[in-house]
Design a protein around this motif. Structure first.
Motif, PDB file in Angstrom:
ATOM      1  N   LEU A  29      -5.807   5.112  -2.029  1.00 17.28           N
ATOM      2  CA  LEU A  29      -5.988   3.776  -2.621  1.00 17.28           C
ATOM      3  C   LEU A  29      -5.601   3.755  -4.094  1.00 17.28           C
ATOM      4  O   LEU A  29      -4.952   2.808  -4.559  1.00 17.28           O
ATOM      5  CB  LEU A  29      -7.432   3.314  -2.434  1.00 17.28           C
ATOM      6  CG  LEU A  29      -7.806   2.948  -0.994  1.00 17.28           C
ATOM      7  CD1 LEU A  29      -9.319   2.804  -0.842  1.00 17.28           C
ATOM      8  CD2 LEU A  29      -7.108   1.655  -0.563  1.00 17.28           C
ATOM      9  N   GLU A  32      -1.805   3.834  -4.338  1.00 13.06           N
ATOM     10  CA  GLU A  32      -1.161   2.598  -3.888  1.00 13.06           C
ATOM     11  C   GLU A  32      -1.435   1.415  -4.814  1.00 13.06           C
ATOM     12  O   GLU A  32      -0.529   0.626  -5.102  1.00 13.06           O
ATOM     13  CB  GLU A  32      -1.648   2.249  -2.481  1.00 13.06           C
ATOM     14  CG  GLU A  32      -0.926   1.056  -1.875  1.00 13.06           C
ATOM     15  CD  GLU A  32      -1.337   0.782  -0.436  1.00 13.06           C
ATOM     16  OE1 GLU A  32      -1.018  -0.309   0.058  1.00 13.06           O
ATOM     17  OE2 GLU A  32      -1.975   1.655   0.189  1.00 13.06           O
ATOM     18  N   HIS A  33      -2.676   1.293  -5.298  1.00 14.17           N
ATOM     19  CA  HIS A  33      -3.054   0.090  -6.043  1.00 14.17           C
ATOM     20  C   HIS A  33      -3.400   0.340  -7.502  1.00 14.17           C
ATOM     21  O   HIS A  33      -3.466  -0.609  -8.281  1.00 14.17           O
ATOM     22  CB  HIS A  33      -4.268  -0.573  -5.369  1.00 14.17           C
ATOM     23  CG  HIS A  33      -4.050  -0.903  -3.936  1.00 14.17           C
ATOM     24  ND1 HIS A  33      -3.213  -1.923  -3.520  1.00 14.17           N
ATOM     25  CD2 HIS A  33      -4.549  -0.349  -2.805  1.00 14.17           C
ATOM     26  CE1 HIS A  33      -3.217  -1.992  -2.204  1.00 14.17           C
ATOM     27  NE2 HIS A  33      -4.010  -1.037  -1.744  1.00 14.17           N
ATOM     28  N   ASP A  37      -7.579  -1.641  -9.684  1.00 18.51           N
ATOM     29  CA  ASP A  37      -7.522  -2.652  -8.623  1.00 18.51           C
ATOM     30  C   ASP A  37      -8.169  -2.188  -7.319  1.00 18.51           C
ATOM     31  O   ASP A  37      -7.968  -2.813  -6.279  1.00 18.51           O
ATOM     32  CB  ASP A  37      -6.066  -3.059  -8.362  1.00 18.51           C
ATOM     33  CG  ASP A  37      -5.469  -3.796  -9.552  1.00 18.51           C
ATOM     34  OD1 ASP A  37      -6.239  -4.492 -10.255  1.00 18.51           O
ATOM     35  OD2 ASP A  37      -4.264  -3.656  -9.795  1.00 18.51           O
ATOM     36  N   VAL A  38      -8.908  -1.116  -7.361  1.00 20.32           N
ATOM     37  CA  VAL A  38      -9.581  -0.596  -6.171  1.00 20.32           C
ATOM     38  C   VAL A  38     -11.087  -0.673  -6.405  1.00 20.32           C
ATOM     39  O   VAL A  38     -11.563  -0.350  -7.487  1.00 20.32           O
ATOM     40  CB  VAL A  38      -9.165   0.870  -5.895  1.00 20.32           C
ATOM     41  CG1 VAL A  38      -9.960   1.465  -4.753  1.00 20.32           C
ATOM     42  CG2 VAL A  38      -7.674   0.954  -5.601  1.00 20.32           C
ATOM     43  N   GLN A  42     -14.020  -0.568  -1.110  1.00 19.63           N
ATOM     44  CA  GLN A  42     -12.786  -0.266  -0.376  1.00 19.63           C
ATOM     45  C   GLN A  42     -12.691   1.230  -0.071  1.00 19.63           C
ATOM     46  O   GLN A  42     -12.269   1.615   1.019  1.00 19.63           O
ATOM     47  CB  GLN A  42     -11.562  -0.700  -1.194  1.00 19.63           C
ATOM     48  CG  GLN A  42     -11.367  -2.205  -1.273  1.00 19.63           C
ATOM     49  CD  GLN A  42     -10.267  -2.572  -2.259  1.00 19.63           C
ATOM     50  OE1 GLN A  42     -10.266  -2.123  -3.403  1.00 19.63           O
ATOM     51  NE2 GLN A  42      -9.324  -3.379  -1.798  1.00 19.63           N
ATOM     52  N   GLN A 108       1.187   7.847 -11.539  1.00 13.64           N
ATOM     53  CA  GLN A 108       0.677   6.469 -11.526  1.00 13.64           C
ATOM     54  C   GLN A 108       0.117   6.280 -12.928  1.00 13.64           C
ATOM     55  O   GLN A 108      -0.950   6.782 -13.254  1.00 13.64           O
ATOM     56  CB  GLN A 108      -0.399   6.308 -10.456  1.00 13.64           C
ATOM     57  CG  GLN A 108      -0.448   4.997  -9.699  1.00 13.64           C
ATOM     58  CD  GLN A 108      -0.908   3.796 -10.517  1.00 13.64           C
ATOM     59  OE1 GLN A 108      -1.279   3.909 -11.665  1.00 13.64           O
ATOM     60  NE2 GLN A 108      -0.864   2.635  -9.908  1.00 13.64           N
TER      61      GLN A 108
END
Length: 199
Positions: A29, A32-33, A37-38, A42, A108
Protein backbone atom coordinates in the motif's frame (compact mmCIF):
# COMPACT_ATOMS: atom_id res chain seq x y z
CA UNK A 1 18.15 -29.89 21.19
CA UNK A 2 19.13 -26.32 22.15
CA UNK A 3 16.60 -23.57 22.79
CA UNK A 4 17.70 -21.82 19.59
CA UNK A 5 17.02 -24.92 17.49
CA UNK A 6 13.58 -25.65 18.92
CA UNK A 7 10.71 -24.94 16.52
CA UNK A 8 8.46 -21.97 17.25
CA UNK A 9 5.31 -22.71 19.19
CA UNK A 10 1.86 -22.08 17.74
CA UNK A 11 1.51 -18.68 19.41
CA UNK A 12 4.88 -17.47 18.08
CA UNK A 13 4.08 -18.80 14.60
CA UNK A 14 0.74 -16.96 14.64
CA UNK A 15 2.44 -13.74 15.73
CA UNK A 16 5.05 -14.10 12.98
CA UNK A 17 2.39 -14.82 10.35
CA UNK A 18 0.45 -11.70 11.37
CA UNK A 19 3.61 -9.62 11.31
CA UNK A 20 4.46 -10.93 7.83
CA UNK A 21 0.94 -10.07 6.61
CA UNK A 22 1.16 -6.60 8.11
CA UNK A 23 4.57 -5.94 6.52
CA UNK A 24 3.38 -7.19 3.14
CA UNK A 25 0.18 -5.15 3.25
CA UNK A 26 1.92 -1.97 4.43
CA UNK A 27 4.73 -2.37 1.92
CA UNK A 28 2.34 -2.84 -1.01
CA UNK A 29 0.00 0.00 0.00
CA UNK A 30 2.80 2.45 0.79
CA UNK A 31 4.53 1.67 -2.52
CA UNK A 32 1.32 2.09 -4.49
CA UNK A 33 -0.23 5.11 -2.77
CA UNK A 34 2.42 6.68 -0.52
CA UNK A 35 2.34 6.68 3.26
CA UNK A 36 0.24 9.85 3.50
CA UNK A 37 -2.61 8.42 1.41
CA UNK A 38 -2.90 5.08 3.22
CA UNK A 39 -4.91 4.54 6.41
CA UNK A 40 -4.19 2.07 9.14
CA UNK A 41 -7.64 0.62 8.46
CA UNK A 42 -6.63 -0.15 4.86
CA UNK A 43 -3.49 -1.88 6.08
CA UNK A 44 -5.44 -3.90 8.65
CA UNK A 45 -8.04 -4.88 6.03
CA UNK A 46 -5.41 -5.97 3.51
CA UNK A 47 -3.54 -7.90 6.22
CA UNK A 48 -6.87 -9.49 7.26
CA UNK A 49 -6.55 -8.46 10.89
CA UNK A 50 -8.36 -6.04 13.18
CA UNK A 51 -7.01 -2.53 13.73
CA UNK A 52 -6.55 -3.35 17.42
CA UNK A 53 -4.25 -6.19 16.45
CA UNK A 54 -2.38 -3.91 14.05
CA UNK A 55 -1.68 -1.45 16.87
CA UNK A 56 -0.09 -4.23 18.91
CA UNK A 57 2.65 -4.33 16.25
CA UNK A 58 2.90 -0.59 15.47
CA UNK A 59 1.16 2.35 17.12
CA UNK A 60 1.32 4.72 14.12
CA UNK A 61 1.74 4.76 10.36
CA UNK A 62 5.19 6.20 10.93
CA UNK A 63 6.17 3.11 12.89
CA UNK A 64 4.71 0.91 10.16
CA UNK A 65 6.80 2.77 7.61
CA UNK A 66 9.90 2.25 9.74
CA UNK A 67 9.12 -1.48 9.90
CA UNK A 68 8.84 -1.65 6.12
CA UNK A 69 11.70 0.65 5.18
CA UNK A 70 14.25 -0.61 7.71
CA UNK A 71 14.50 -3.86 5.78
CA UNK A 72 15.02 -2.03 2.47
CA UNK A 73 17.61 0.33 3.96
CA UNK A 74 19.57 -2.50 5.54
CA UNK A 75 19.66 -4.29 2.18
CA UNK A 76 20.75 -1.09 0.39
CA UNK A 77 23.53 -0.55 2.92
CA UNK A 78 24.75 -4.12 2.45
CA UNK A 79 24.81 -3.69 -1.35
CA UNK A 80 26.77 -0.46 -0.94
CA UNK A 81 29.21 -1.98 1.52
CA UNK A 82 29.93 -4.88 -0.85
CA UNK A 83 30.35 -2.54 -3.82
CA UNK A 84 32.77 -0.35 -1.84
CA UNK A 85 35.08 -3.30 -1.13
CA UNK A 86 36.35 -3.27 -4.72
CA UNK A 87 36.73 0.53 -5.03
CA UNK A 88 40.28 1.64 -4.18
CA UNK A 89 39.84 5.40 -3.64
CA UNK A 90 38.07 6.92 -0.61
CA UNK A 91 35.64 9.11 -2.54
CA UNK A 92 34.65 6.27 -4.86
CA UNK A 93 34.16 3.88 -1.94
CA UNK A 94 32.04 6.41 -0.04
CA UNK A 95 29.84 6.97 -3.08
CA UNK A 96 29.54 3.22 -3.69
CA UNK A 97 28.00 3.02 -0.19
CA UNK A 98 25.79 6.09 -0.61
CA UNK A 99 24.34 5.40 -4.06
CA UNK A 100 22.11 2.42 -3.18
CA UNK A 101 20.92 4.27 -0.07
CA UNK A 102 19.87 7.25 -2.19
CA UNK A 103 18.12 4.95 -4.65
CA UNK A 104 16.33 3.18 -1.80
CA UNK A 105 15.21 6.48 -0.27
CA UNK A 106 13.88 7.75 -3.59
CA UNK A 107 11.97 4.62 -4.66
CA UNK A 108 8.86 6.40 -3.39
CA UNK A 109 10.01 9.94 -2.59
CA UNK A 110 7.25 10.87 -0.12
CA UNK A 111 7.88 7.64 1.80
CA UNK A 112 11.62 8.31 1.81
CA UNK A 113 11.17 11.78 3.30
CA UNK A 114 8.72 10.47 5.90
CA UNK A 115 11.18 7.71 6.82
CA UNK A 116 13.94 10.26 7.39
CA UNK A 117 11.57 12.42 9.47
CA UNK A 118 10.56 9.41 11.57
CA UNK A 119 14.23 8.60 12.16
CA UNK A 120 14.82 12.06 13.60
CA UNK A 121 11.53 12.84 15.33
CA UNK A 122 9.98 9.42 15.91
CA UNK A 123 9.27 7.83 19.27
CA UNK A 124 12.66 6.91 20.73
CA UNK A 125 11.08 4.17 22.84
CA UNK A 126 9.69 2.43 19.73
CA UNK A 127 11.86 -0.55 18.66
CA UNK A 128 11.60 0.14 14.92
CA UNK A 129 12.90 3.65 15.54
CA UNK A 130 15.86 2.15 17.36
CA UNK A 131 16.45 -0.21 14.44
CA UNK A 132 16.45 2.72 12.00
CA UNK A 133 19.04 4.53 14.12
CA UNK A 134 21.11 1.32 14.27
CA UNK A 135 21.09 1.16 10.45
CA UNK A 136 22.24 4.78 10.37
CA UNK A 137 25.06 3.91 12.79
CA UNK A 138 26.07 0.92 10.64
CA UNK A 139 26.13 3.24 7.62
CA UNK A 140 28.58 5.52 9.42
CA UNK A 141 30.70 2.51 10.38
CA UNK A 142 30.83 1.41 6.74
CA UNK A 143 31.75 4.92 5.61
CA UNK A 144 34.47 5.16 8.28
CA UNK A 145 35.90 1.80 7.24
CA UNK A 146 36.00 2.91 3.60
CA UNK A 147 37.72 6.17 4.53
CA UNK A 148 40.22 4.51 6.87
CA UNK A 149 41.69 2.56 3.96
CA UNK A 150 43.30 5.87 2.96
CA UNK A 151 46.08 6.74 5.42
CA UNK A 152 45.31 10.47 5.24
CA UNK A 153 41.81 9.90 6.69
CA UNK A 154 42.54 7.27 9.34
CA UNK A 155 42.57 9.63 12.34
CA UNK A 156 39.39 11.44 11.32
CA UNK A 157 37.48 8.60 9.65
CA UNK A 158 34.65 8.41 12.22
CA UNK A 159 34.10 12.18 12.27
CA UNK A 160 34.21 12.41 8.48
CA UNK A 161 31.76 9.50 8.22
CA UNK A 162 29.36 11.30 10.57
CA UNK A 163 29.54 14.45 8.43
CA UNK A 164 29.08 12.47 5.21
CA UNK A 165 26.06 10.73 6.71
CA UNK A 166 24.56 14.14 7.52
CA UNK A 167 25.30 15.37 3.99
CA UNK A 168 23.48 12.36 2.54
CA UNK A 169 20.57 12.75 4.94
CA UNK A 170 20.08 16.43 4.09
CA UNK A 171 20.51 15.92 0.36
CA UNK A 172 17.87 13.19 0.31
CA UNK A 173 15.50 15.23 2.49
CA UNK A 174 15.77 18.42 0.45
CA UNK A 175 15.44 16.86 -3.02
CA UNK A 176 11.76 16.01 -2.73
CA UNK A 177 10.85 16.85 -6.32
CA UNK A 178 10.26 13.63 -8.30
CA UNK A 179 11.59 15.45 -11.37
CA UNK A 180 15.03 15.50 -9.74
CA UNK A 181 16.85 12.32 -10.73
CA UNK A 182 18.67 9.96 -8.40
CA UNK A 183 21.82 10.79 -10.34
CA UNK A 184 21.40 14.49 -9.50
CA UNK A 185 21.11 13.73 -5.79
CA UNK A 186 24.13 11.41 -5.92
CA UNK A 187 26.11 14.08 -7.80
CA UNK A 188 25.15 16.66 -5.15
CA UNK A 189 26.39 14.38 -2.39
CA UNK A 190 29.57 13.55 -4.34
CA UNK A 191 30.40 17.24 -4.83
CA UNK A 192 30.02 17.99 -1.11
CA UNK A 193 31.98 14.91 -0.03
CA UNK A 194 34.72 15.69 -2.53
CA UNK A 195 35.05 19.18 -1.05
CA UNK A 196 35.13 17.72 2.46
CA UNK A 197 37.87 15.24 1.59
CA UNK A 198 40.00 17.76 -0.29
CA UNK A 199 42.25 18.98 2.50
Amino acid sequence: MTLASQPLGRRERNKQEKLDRILTAASELFAEHGVEDVTTQQIADQADIGTGTLFLYAKTKGELLLMVQNTHYAEALERGRKAAESVPDALGAVMAIMQPIVECNRTQIANGRTYLREMVFGDHDEPHHGEALAISARTEEALAAALARDESFVDDAATLAHIISAIGFLSMATHADPAVSDETVVADIREQVQTLLRR
